[in-house]
Design a protein around this motif. Structure first.
Motif, PDB file in Angstrom:
ATOM      1  N   LYS A 332     -18.951 -16.241  34.312  1.00 37.91           N
ATOM      2  CA  LYS A 332     -19.737 -15.256  34.942  1.00 37.91           C
ATOM      3  C   LYS A 332     -20.380 -15.627  35.777  1.00 37.91           C
ATOM      4  CE  LYS A 332     -18.155 -10.314  36.636  1.00 37.91           C
ATOM      5  NZ  LYS A 332     -17.943  -9.208  35.419  1.00 37.91           N
ATOM      6  N   SER A 333     -21.499 -15.414  35.587  1.00 35.67           N
ATOM      7  CA  SER A 333     -22.780 -15.854  35.571  1.00 35.67           C
ATOM      8  C   SER A 333     -23.152 -17.010  36.348  1.00 35.67           C
ATOM      9  CB  SER A 333     -23.617 -16.086  34.840  1.00 35.67           C
ATOM     10  OG  SER A 333     -23.543 -17.152  33.303  1.00 35.67           O
ATOM     11  N   GLY A 334     -21.800 -18.596  36.537  1.00 35.92           N
ATOM     12  CA  GLY A 334     -22.341 -19.168  36.713  1.00 35.92           C
ATOM     13  C   GLY A 334     -23.294 -20.485  36.338  1.00 35.92           C
ATOM     14  N   ALA A 335     -23.440 -20.304  34.648  1.00 36.51           N
ATOM     15  CA  ALA A 335     -24.287 -21.239  33.697  1.00 36.51           C
ATOM     16  C   ALA A 335     -23.034 -21.889  33.327  1.00 36.51           C
ATOM     17  CB  ALA A 335     -24.456 -20.901  32.745  1.00 36.51           C
ATOM     18  N   SER A 336     -23.935 -23.406  33.346  1.00 35.96           N
ATOM     19  CA  SER A 336     -22.645 -24.706  33.100  1.00 35.96           C
ATOM     20  C   SER A 336     -21.858 -24.418  31.984  1.00 35.96           C
ATOM     21  CB  SER A 336     -23.845 -26.296  33.396  1.00 35.96           C
ATOM     22  OG  SER A 336     -22.940 -26.995  33.139  1.00 35.96           O
ATOM     23  N   PHE A 337     -21.026 -24.683  31.890  1.00 36.97           N
ATOM     24  CA  PHE A 337     -19.683 -25.093  30.683  1.00 36.97           C
ATOM     25  C   PHE A 337     -20.182 -26.568  30.231  1.00 36.97           C
ATOM     26  CE2 PHE A 337     -16.020 -27.163  29.453  1.00 36.97           C
ATOM     27  CZ  PHE A 337     -15.925 -25.539  28.493  1.00 36.97           C
ATOM     28  N   ASP A 338     -20.870 -26.801  28.362  1.00 39.71           N
ATOM     29  CA  ASP A 338     -21.230 -28.280  28.138  1.00 39.71           C
ATOM     30  C   ASP A 338     -20.071 -28.363  26.968  1.00 39.71           C
ATOM     31  OD1 ASP A 338     -21.993 -26.718  26.334  1.00 39.71           O
ATOM     32  OD2 ASP A 338     -23.700 -26.529  27.403  1.00 39.71           O
ATOM     33  N   LEU A 339     -21.333 -29.676  26.582  1.00 41.56           N
ATOM     34  CA  LEU A 339     -20.009 -29.840  25.840  1.00 41.56           C
ATOM     35  C   LEU A 339     -19.864 -29.141  24.186  1.00 41.56           C
ATOM     36  CD1 LEU A 339     -20.359 -33.937  25.625  1.00 41.56           C
ATOM     37  CD2 LEU A 339     -18.446 -33.155  26.441  1.00 41.56           C
ATOM     38  N   ASN A 340     -20.632 -28.792  24.739  1.00 40.71           N
ATOM     39  CA  ASN A 340     -20.586 -27.568  22.975  1.00 40.71           C
ATOM     40  C   ASN A 340     -19.359 -26.393  23.647  1.00 40.71           C
ATOM     41  OD1 ASN A 340     -23.254 -28.098  20.705  1.00 40.71           O
ATOM     42  ND2 ASN A 340     -24.559 -27.423  22.900  1.00 40.71           N
ATOM     43  N   ASP A 341     -19.109 -26.225  24.588  1.00 39.21           N
ATOM     44  CA  ASP A 341     -18.561 -24.847  24.647  1.00 39.21           C
ATOM     45  C   ASP A 341     -17.139 -25.901  24.543  1.00 39.21           C
ATOM     46  OD1 ASP A 341     -20.080 -22.742  25.764  1.00 39.21           O
ATOM     47  OD2 ASP A 341     -20.702 -23.989  27.460  1.00 39.21           O
ATOM     48  N   PHE A 342     -16.796 -26.980  25.280  1.00 38.11           N
ATOM     49  CA  PHE A 342     -15.721 -27.189  25.343  1.00 38.11           C
ATOM     50  C   PHE A 342     -15.401 -28.126  22.981  1.00 38.11           C
ATOM     51  CE2 PHE A 342     -13.170 -31.781  25.842  1.00 38.11           C
ATOM     52  CZ  PHE A 342     -12.610 -31.403  25.999  1.00 38.11           C
ATOM     53  N   LEU A 343     -16.386 -28.233  22.748  1.00 38.00           N
ATOM     54  CA  LEU A 343     -15.977 -28.398  21.160  1.00 38.00           C
ATOM     55  C   LEU A 343     -15.783 -26.877  20.789  1.00 38.00           C
ATOM     56  CD1 LEU A 343     -16.622 -29.591  18.881  1.00 38.00           C
ATOM     57  CD2 LEU A 343     -19.094 -28.871  18.128  1.00 38.00           C
ATOM     58  N   ALA A 344     -16.260 -25.960  21.050  1.00 38.57           N
ATOM     59  CA  ALA A 344     -15.902 -24.247  20.435  1.00 38.57           C
ATOM     60  C   ALA A 344     -14.148 -24.219  21.360  1.00 38.57           C
ATOM     61  CB  ALA A 344     -16.506 -22.927  21.418  1.00 38.57           C
ATOM     62  N   GLN A 345     -13.669 -24.575  22.183  1.00 43.68           N
ATOM     63  CA  GLN A 345     -12.485 -24.887  22.378  1.00 43.68           C
ATOM     64  C   GLN A 345     -11.579 -25.338  21.583  1.00 43.68           C
ATOM     65  OE1 GLN A 345     -11.525 -22.106  25.113  1.00 43.68           O
ATOM     66  NE2 GLN A 345     -14.099 -21.790  24.564  1.00 43.68           N
ATOM     67  N   LEU A 346     -11.634 -26.030  21.069  1.00 45.74           N
ATOM     68  CA  LEU A 346     -11.397 -27.545  20.160  1.00 45.74           C
ATOM     69  C   LEU A 346     -11.079 -26.585  19.375  1.00 45.74           C
ATOM     70  CD1 LEU A 346     -12.563 -31.209  21.825  1.00 45.74           C
ATOM     71  CD2 LEU A 346     -10.189 -29.670  21.753  1.00 45.74           C
ATOM     72  N   GLN A 347     -12.124 -26.507  18.710  1.00 43.75           N
ATOM     73  CA  GLN A 347     -12.125 -26.357  16.776  1.00 43.75           C
ATOM     74  C   GLN A 347     -11.633 -24.725  17.312  1.00 43.75           C
ATOM     75  OE1 GLN A 347     -16.353 -25.067  17.179  1.00 43.75           O
ATOM     76  NE2 GLN A 347     -16.807 -27.558  15.398  1.00 43.75           N
ATOM     77  N   GLN A 348     -11.555 -23.544  17.997  1.00 46.22           N
ATOM     78  CA  GLN A 348     -10.287 -22.649  18.334  1.00 46.22           C
ATOM     79  C   GLN A 348      -9.148 -22.517  18.045  1.00 46.22           C
ATOM     80  OE1 GLN A 348     -11.758 -19.211  18.249  1.00 46.22           O
ATOM     81  NE2 GLN A 348     -12.498 -18.251  19.694  1.00 46.22           N
ATOM     82  N   MET A 349      -8.814 -23.564  18.819  1.00 44.33           N
ATOM     83  CA  MET A 349      -7.204 -24.609  18.655  1.00 44.33           C
ATOM     84  C   MET A 349      -7.017 -24.380  17.250  1.00 44.33           C
ATOM     85  SD  MET A 349      -5.107 -24.520  20.772  1.00 44.33           S
ATOM     86  CE  MET A 349      -4.253 -25.272  20.085  1.00 44.33           C
ATOM     87  N   ASN A 350      -7.487 -25.392  15.925  1.00 40.98           N
ATOM     88  CA  ASN A 350      -6.987 -25.803  15.057  1.00 40.98           C
ATOM     89  C   ASN A 350      -7.268 -24.013  14.240  1.00 40.98           C
ATOM     90  OD1 ASN A 350      -7.450 -28.472  14.809  1.00 40.98           O
ATOM     91  ND2 ASN A 350      -9.617 -28.250  14.634  1.00 40.98           N
ATOM     92  N   GLN A 351      -8.683 -23.670  14.329  1.00 40.53           N
ATOM     93  CA  GLN A 351      -8.319 -22.120  14.080  1.00 40.53           C
ATOM     94  C   GLN A 351      -7.333 -21.260  13.647  1.00 40.53           C
ATOM     95  OE1 GLN A 351     -11.914 -19.973  14.816  1.00 40.53           O
ATOM     96  NE2 GLN A 351     -13.107 -21.521  13.925  1.00 40.53           N
ATOM     97  N   MET A 352      -6.354 -21.313  14.968  1.00 44.12           N
ATOM     98  CA  MET A 352      -4.998 -20.582  15.347  1.00 44.12           C
ATOM     99  C   MET A 352      -3.644 -21.352  14.459  1.00 44.12           C
ATOM    100  SD  MET A 352      -5.415 -19.163  19.037  1.00 44.12           S
ATOM    101  CE  MET A 352      -6.019 -20.723  20.300  1.00 44.12           C
TER     102      MET A 352
END
Length: 467
Positions: A332-352
């Motif tokens: 929302k703030s406009g900050a860049s979506f980086d590979l750390n964020d992308f990794l976090a999304q993949l890890q969330q899938m595993n946790q589910m």
């Protein structure tokens, strides 16, 4: 899940829903199909007869015949009776809620795990310990009385550590009765809430096994004696259940390997044969892959209606809400979506719980589409992506634009993949990054409007269904 049974009953349910008029003729046709589906699913014949008789009686009653939507009313009857077959009903015939563990005893509450070798007792013991720790906030001790199977004691030690419980040591040269007494004494002195006792299994039912577990029952006086049975056994599970019912006062059933390609008959048959409620179902190999068994929701799954409640529970229980909120604020703030964020999304899938576990709970047509996906391949691909990102430096993850040819070769070598795999991941990341940019400010609503009616969207892992 019981794939064959679900497929057949889903088709029958779909046909029933379209019935404008219910007659003895079309009810008889429908029941014949249901009967064949249940028998093919290895449901015991007496259970099938009782189920069909109950459905027929209610299907030809006024509630269905006089209904404005008789086809749907008939589906409701089948659903309720299927749930009643697997669950417990009160004096009025209404279905009771899920039967969780009874811990109403002077601590430590002892739970005795019984069943044949290979049914999954040891892993189920650890999963139950995990459930009691996370859901019931109990202090749990486990002990193995299996002095016959090689490495059984060490196996319990390993999975108990994964569950976050404490393990009581035992050795193959001890008598199971001595192990039980020592563990109980230790649990009392160290103020444990629950003692879980894993017992020996056999490849076939024999008198020695039954005598030994009866002696353990007498020594421990457990508050719960759980019969652990492999859901993929089908008719064999019924014979096993009869023998254990005669030997022990069973208080509950745990069905393991419910995520396997079983024919589904065990859940119906074992409940009827033992008279004990199904308390838990093993739904994945993970340490938290144990669900409190809900007959009503399980009936919905078998009939192809899915289990959206369980799906929501699974997602909300495993999603890191705080991390999700931080990402939303960042976007929302406009900050860049980086590979750390992308990794976090993949890890969330595993946790589910993985794709297979999530897709199992989808209803009807969504489940059919999801079933076309090779979930094992998708999950392997997601693990590969995580490995690639882990091979990057912190600076590369934060600034993906730095990753050029030389860096790509180093990352590929570190992750044990090809450079093409690194390129593919970066391409998918860029697509996700573009999508996140469009969400900035009020762009999210505009993007959603543009996506209306689209068969799919970019940024999903390859192989994921375009639902």
């Amino acid at each position: 899940m019981a794939n064959a049974l679900t497929d057949k009953l889903s088709r029958i349910v779909k046909e029933m829903r379209g019935q404008a008029r219910i007659t003895e003729g079309n009810v008889a046709d429908m029941l014949r199909e249901v009967r064949m589906a249940l028998l093919e699913a290895d449901v015991a014949l007496p259970v099938v007869r009782d189920f069909i008789a109950r459905v027929k009686d209610k299907a030809l009653g006024q509630a269905v015949v006089g209904s404005l939507t008789p086809g749907q009313a008939l589906v409701g009857v089948v659903n309720r009776e299927l749930a009643a077959t697997m669950g417990e009903v009160d004096e009025s015939g209404a279905l009771k809620g899920p039967a969780d563990i009874n811990l109403a005893a002077q601590p430590p509450a002892v739970i005795l795990m019984a069943g044949l070798q290979g049914a999954g007792k040891t892993t189920t013991t650890a999963k139950l310990a995990r459930h009691l720790i996370t859901k019931r906030k109990k202090k749990v001790l486990t002990v193995s009385g299996d002095v016959y199977r090689p490495a059984a004691i060490e196996q319990l030690k390993t999975v108990t550590a994964q569950a976050g419980a404490e393990w009581f040591p035992s050795t193959p040269d001890q008598k199971p009765s001595d192990i039980a007494r020592a563990a109980l004494d230790y649990a009392k002195k160290h103020y444990f809430d629950v003692l879980l006792v894993d017992t020996a299994g056999r490849l076939a039912i024999d008198e020695a096994l039954m005598k030994e577990i009866q002696d353990l029952h007498a020594i421990l006086d457990p508050v719960e004696t759980l019969f652990v049975v492999d859901a993929m056994q089908g008719q064999d599970a019924v014979n096993t259940a009869k023998a254990f019912k005669e030997a022990l006062p069973l208080t509950g059933i745990v069905l393991t390997k419910m995520d396997g390609d079983s024919r589904g008959g065990a859940a119906l048959s074992v409940r009827a044969v033992t008279g004990a409620p199904i308390k838990f179902a093993g739904v994945s190999e993970k340490i938290d892959g144990l669900e409190v068994f809900d007959a009503e929701r399980h009936a919905g799954r078998v009939l192809g209606m899915g289990d959206i409640v369980a799906l929501v529970e699974q997602v909300t229980a495993n999603v890191d809400i705080e991390a999700a909120q931080k990402l939303a604020a960042k976007v929302k703030s406009g900050a860049s979506f980086d590979l750390n964020d992308f990794l976090a999304q993949l890890q969330q899938m595993n946790q589910m719980g993985g794709l297979a576990s999530l897709m199992d709970k989808l209803p009807g047509q969504l489940a059919a589409k999801a079933g076309q996906v090779d979930t094992a391949k998708v999950e392997k691909d997601m693990r590969r992506k995580q490995g690639i990102i882990h091979s990057m430096t912190p600076r590369e993850r934060a600034k993906p634009e730095l990753i050029k040819a030389t860096r790509k070769r180093r990352i590929a070598l570190g992750a044990g993949v090809q450079v093409q795999d690194v390129n593919r991941l970066l391409k998918e990341f860029e697509q996700m990054q573009d999508m996140m940019k469009k969400m900035k400010g009020g762009g999210l609503m505009k993007m959603m409007k543009r996506m209306g009616g689209m068969p799919g969207m970019k940024g999903l892992p390859p192989g994921m269904p375009r639902l």
